[in-house]
Design a protein around this motif. Structure first.
Motif, PDB file in Angstrom:
ATOM      1  N   ARG A 263     -35.127  -2.238 -40.208  1.00 23.09           N
ATOM      2  CA  ARG A 263     -34.555  -1.698 -41.456  1.00 23.09           C
ATOM      3  C   ARG A 263     -34.178  -0.224 -41.312  1.00 23.09           C
ATOM      4  O   ARG A 263     -33.359   0.282 -42.069  1.00 23.09           O
ATOM      5  CB  ARG A 263     -35.544  -1.874 -42.605  1.00 23.09           C
ATOM      6  CG  ARG A 263     -35.691  -3.306 -43.052  1.00 23.09           C
ATOM      7  CD  ARG A 263     -36.559  -3.403 -44.310  1.00 23.09           C
ATOM      8  NE  ARG A 263     -36.580  -4.752 -44.805  1.00 23.09           N
ATOM      9  CZ  ARG A 263     -37.617  -5.579 -44.684  1.00 23.09           C
ATOM     10  NH1 ARG A 263     -38.721  -5.184 -44.078  1.00 23.09           N
ATOM     11  NH2 ARG A 263     -37.549  -6.803 -45.167  1.00 23.09           N
ATOM     12  N   GLU A 264     -34.796   0.462 -40.342  1.00 23.95           N
ATOM     13  CA  GLU A 264     -34.505   1.881 -40.086  1.00 23.95           C
ATOM     14  C   GLU A 264     -33.604   2.047 -38.867  1.00 23.95           C
ATOM     15  O   GLU A 264     -32.703   2.864 -38.866  1.00 23.95           O
ATOM     16  CB  GLU A 264     -35.808   2.654 -39.862  1.00 23.95           C
ATOM     17  CG  GLU A 264     -36.745   2.648 -41.060  1.00 23.95           C
ATOM     18  CD  GLU A 264     -36.146   3.347 -42.266  1.00 23.95           C
ATOM     19  OE1 GLU A 264     -35.483   4.396 -42.082  1.00 23.95           O
ATOM     20  OE2 GLU A 264     -36.334   2.852 -43.395  1.00 23.95           O
ATOM     21  N   GLY A 265     -33.888   1.294 -37.798  1.00 25.47           N
ATOM     22  CA  GLY A 265     -33.090   1.336 -36.588  1.00 25.47           C
ATOM     23  C   GLY A 265     -33.383   2.532 -35.706  1.00 25.47           C
ATOM     24  O   GLY A 265     -34.346   3.267 -35.905  1.00 25.47           O
ATOM     25  N   SER A 266     -32.508   2.715 -34.727  1.00 21.39           N
ATOM     26  CA  SER A 266     -32.639   3.831 -33.795  1.00 21.39           C
ATOM     27  C   SER A 266     -32.245   5.127 -34.503  1.00 21.39           C
ATOM     28  O   SER A 266     -31.624   5.100 -35.565  1.00 21.39           O
ATOM     29  CB  SER A 266     -31.736   3.595 -32.580  1.00 21.39           C
ATOM     30  OG  SER A 266     -30.381   3.587 -32.975  1.00 21.39           O
ATOM     31  N   PRO A 267     -32.602   6.277 -33.903  1.00 21.15           N
ATOM     32  CA  PRO A 267     -32.290   7.551 -34.566  1.00 21.15           C
ATOM     33  C   PRO A 267     -30.807   7.768 -34.880  1.00 21.15           C
ATOM     34  O   PRO A 267     -30.479   8.422 -35.860  1.00 21.15           O
ATOM     35  CB  PRO A 267     -32.786   8.598 -33.562  1.00 21.15           C
ATOM     36  CG  PRO A 267     -33.890   7.912 -32.831  1.00 21.15           C
ATOM     37  CD  PRO A 267     -33.438   6.474 -32.714  1.00 21.15           C
ATOM     38  N   LEU A 268     -29.906   7.196 -34.077  1.00 20.79           N
ATOM     39  CA  LEU A 268     -28.471   7.392 -34.297  1.00 20.79           C
ATOM     40  C   LEU A 268     -27.822   6.315 -35.155  1.00 20.79           C
ATOM     41  O   LEU A 268     -26.649   6.427 -35.515  1.00 20.79           O
ATOM     42  CB  LEU A 268     -27.746   7.472 -32.951  1.00 20.79           C
ATOM     43  CG  LEU A 268     -28.149   8.637 -32.041  1.00 20.79           C
ATOM     44  CD1 LEU A 268     -27.448   8.518 -30.696  1.00 20.79           C
ATOM     45  CD2 LEU A 268     -27.848   9.962 -32.704  1.00 20.79           C
ATOM     46  N   SER A 269     -28.554   5.245 -35.466  1.00 26.62           N
ATOM     47  CA  SER A 269     -27.957   4.139 -36.223  1.00 26.62           C
ATOM     48  C   SER A 269     -28.011   4.388 -37.727  1.00 26.62           C
ATOM     49  O   SER A 269     -28.808   5.189 -38.215  1.00 26.62           O
ATOM     50  CB  SER A 269     -28.658   2.825 -35.885  1.00 26.62           C
ATOM     51  OG  SER A 269     -30.001   2.845 -36.286  1.00 26.62           O
ATOM     52  N   ILE A 270     -27.149   3.673 -38.430  1.00 24.21           N
ATOM     53  CA  ILE A 270     -27.148   3.663 -39.897  1.00 24.21           C
ATOM     54  C   ILE A 270     -27.211   2.196 -40.303  1.00 24.21           C
ATOM     55  O   ILE A 270     -26.249   1.449 -40.129  1.00 24.21           O
ATOM     56  CB  ILE A 270     -25.893   4.337 -40.481  1.00 24.21           C
ATOM     57  CG1 ILE A 270     -25.822   5.796 -40.035  1.00 24.21           C
ATOM     58  CG2 ILE A 270     -25.892   4.223 -42.003  1.00 24.21           C
ATOM     59  CD1 ILE A 270     -24.518   6.484 -40.365  1.00 24.21           C
ATOM     60  N   VAL A 271     -28.354   1.780 -40.822  1.00 24.35           N
ATOM     61  CA  VAL A 271     -28.568   0.385 -41.199  1.00 24.35           C
ATOM     62  C   VAL A 271     -28.168   0.196 -42.656  1.00 24.35           C
ATOM     63  O   VAL A 271     -28.689   0.872 -43.543  1.00 24.35           O
ATOM     64  CB  VAL A 271     -30.039  -0.029 -40.977  1.00 24.35           C
ATOM     65  CG1 VAL A 271     -30.281  -1.442 -41.478  1.00 24.35           C
ATOM     66  CG2 VAL A 271     -30.415   0.103 -39.503  1.00 24.35           C
TER      67      VAL A 271
END
Length: 94
Positions: free
Chosen positions: A61-69
């Motif tokens: 629901r949060e993802g990697s630091p660079l992603s936008i979920v």
């Protein structure tokens, strides 16, 4: 042992989502796999103890630091007894 399949939408490809997922799953003791899908989403399967799988679903629901979920679809499935967590190739487009 439980299994959850998740499909994550948003800005989730090309932002280290899969590799971060692989590392996080290994740390949590979860088996399964993750892959990019042709439609721009990421699909993952998590198998393991309920607490660990729930931790991975929360991570998705949060993802990697660079992603936008933007969204996460979750489906309960029967465990297959997978032995490792791996990054799988993107399936072919139809």
């Amino acid at each position: 042992m439980i299994r959850r399949r998740v499909v994550v939408s948003g800005d989730v490809q090309g932002v280290y989502f899969r590799d971060t997922c692989r590392v996080t799953a290994a740390e949590a003791g979860v088996t399964g796999w993750v892959r990019n899908r042709p439609d721009g989403t990421v699909e993952a399967v998590f198998e393991g103890p309920p607490e660990a799988v729930d931790q991975m679903v929360a991570w998705a629901r949060e993802g990697s630091p660079l992603s936008i979920v933007d969204g996460v679809e979750i489906v309960e499935e029967e465990p297959e007894g997978l032995a490792v967590f791996e990054i799988r190739p993107t399936p072919w487009r139809d």
